[in-house]
Design a protein around this motif. Structure first.
Motif, short mmCIF file in Angstrom:
data_model
loop_
_atom_site.label_atom_id
_atom_site.label_comp_id
_atom_site.label_asym_id
_atom_site.label_seq_id
_atom_site.Cartn_x
_atom_site.Cartn_y
_atom_site.Cartn_z
N ASN A 140 0.83 -1.21 0.00
CA ASN A 140 0.00 0.00 0.00
C ASN A 140 0.86 1.26 0.00
N TYR A 141 2.01 1.23 0.64
CA TYR A 141 2.96 2.34 0.50
C TYR A 141 3.32 2.53 -0.97
N PHE A 142 3.66 1.43 -1.63
CA PHE A 142 4.15 1.49 -3.00
C PHE A 142 3.09 2.00 -3.96
N PHE A 143 1.89 1.40 -3.91
CA PHE A 143 0.87 1.72 -4.90
C PHE A 143 -0.01 2.90 -4.52
N SER A 144 0.14 3.44 -3.32
CA SER A 144 -0.64 4.62 -2.96
C SER A 144 0.07 5.92 -3.33
N GLY A 145 1.27 5.80 -3.89
CA GLY A 145 1.98 6.99 -4.35
C GLY A 145 2.80 7.69 -3.29
N GLU A 146 3.17 6.97 -2.22
CA GLU A 146 4.04 7.58 -1.22
C GLU A 146 5.41 7.88 -1.85
N PRO A 147 6.13 8.89 -1.35
CA PRO A 147 7.47 9.19 -1.88
C PRO A 147 8.38 7.97 -1.83
N ILE A 148 9.23 7.82 -2.84
CA ILE A 148 10.06 6.62 -2.95
C ILE A 148 10.96 6.46 -1.73
N ASP A 149 11.51 7.57 -1.23
CA ASP A 149 12.40 7.44 -0.07
C ASP A 149 11.65 6.91 1.15
N LYS A 150 10.39 7.27 1.26
CA LYS A 150 9.57 6.78 2.37
C LYS A 150 9.28 5.28 2.20
N VAL A 151 9.01 4.86 0.96
CA VAL A 151 8.78 3.44 0.67
C VAL A 151 10.04 2.63 1.01
N LEU A 152 11.19 3.13 0.59
CA LEU A 152 12.45 2.43 0.84
C LEU A 152 12.76 2.33 2.33
N LYS A 153 12.53 3.41 3.06
CA LYS A 153 12.82 3.42 4.49
C LYS A 153 11.90 2.46 5.24
N ARG A 154 10.59 2.51 4.94
CA ARG A 154 9.66 1.61 5.64
C ARG A 154 9.91 0.17 5.23
N GLY A 155 10.25 -0.04 3.96
CA GLY A 155 10.50 -1.39 3.48
C GLY A 155 11.70 -2.03 4.15
#
Length: 244
Positions: A140-155
């Motif tokens: 949901n982070y990835f496909f909801s359009g969150e900033p890439i750096d935020k996706v990478l950090k949470r991932g």
């Protein structure tokens, strides 16, 4: 309901239904109908919220009754809150956000409740269902359009949190999303392969069978996504055909 025989019976049927979802999906409605009848006959049990949520999904996916299905699914969530069984929070959230919530709200708005369910799952020692909550968070982070750096950090944090749960397929699926997000930054060398610093799909040896179908669906889904982003439309079409 405190009838031990009914409680055990419903628990067994629930696990059979979960296995059937991957191996024999058409069996799921029959099992859930049985659980629903047991709930109506004997009263609420810890498994009742799950029953209502999946019964809602069946109304939507198998019977074409969208409005009724959403109402029943939301009722399952409310029953869960009334019963307040902490051990059921993680599995209930997993089912609710797989089957119901995306019809009701933007994916971004599901993340706080998923995080809540994930936290409770870590606290109660839920391995199987909570690893899927972790996957849903990065999805949901990835496909909801969150900033890439935020996706990478949470991932990256999710991978560390899920690793001790030893649910290998979900661990690798989370890495798929991390690597895809990273590829949006560093570029893609081969649009027929997800490979890089986080994950190389060639090193994953899951058998191509129904129980691992969700992994391969993500593989082709994400390769299709990268190909579309980088205007490789013919390659994207090939991955779409192979996506199950």
């Amino acid at each position: 309901n405190e009838n031990e025989e009914i409680l055990i019976c419903m628990e067994i049927i629930r696990y059979v239904a979960l296995a059937a979802y991957f191996l024999e999906p058409n069996l799921v409605p029959l099992l859930i109908f049985k659980l629903f009848r047991l709930t109506l006959q004997y009263g609420l049990t810890p498994n009742s919220p799950f029953v209502f949520v999946v019964f809602g999904y069946i109304n939507i996916a198998f019977m074409g009754k969208m409005e009724k299905g959403l109402e029943i699914g939301q009722l399952g969530l409310r029953i869960s809150e009334i019963l307040n069984n902490e051990e059921q929070i993680a599995p209930l959230r997993m089912n609710y956000h797989v089957f119901i919530s995306h019809w009701l709200m933007h994916l971004r708005n599901t993340i706080p409740d998923l995080e809540y369910g994930f936290k409770k799952g870590l606290e109660t020692g839920d391995f199987e269902f909570n690893s899927i909550n972790g996957l849903l968070i990065i999805y949901n982070y990835f496909f909801s359009g969150e900033p890439i750096d935020k996706v990478l950090k949470r991932g990256e944090l999710l991978s560390k949190q899920v690793a001790p749960l030893n649910q290998i397929m979900q661990i690798e699926r989370i890495k798929l999303f991390r690597q895809t997000a990273l590829s949006l930054v560093v570029g893609v060398k081969d649009f027929n392969k997800i490979a890089g610093e986080v994950l190389n799909e060639d090193t994953i040896a899951f058998p191509n069978e129904p129980s691992f179908g969700s992994y391969y669906e993500n593989v082709f889904e994400l390769k299709k996504f990268l190909a579309l982003v980088f205007n490789q439309n013919e390659i994207a079409w090939d991955h779409l055909v192979r996506q199950k």
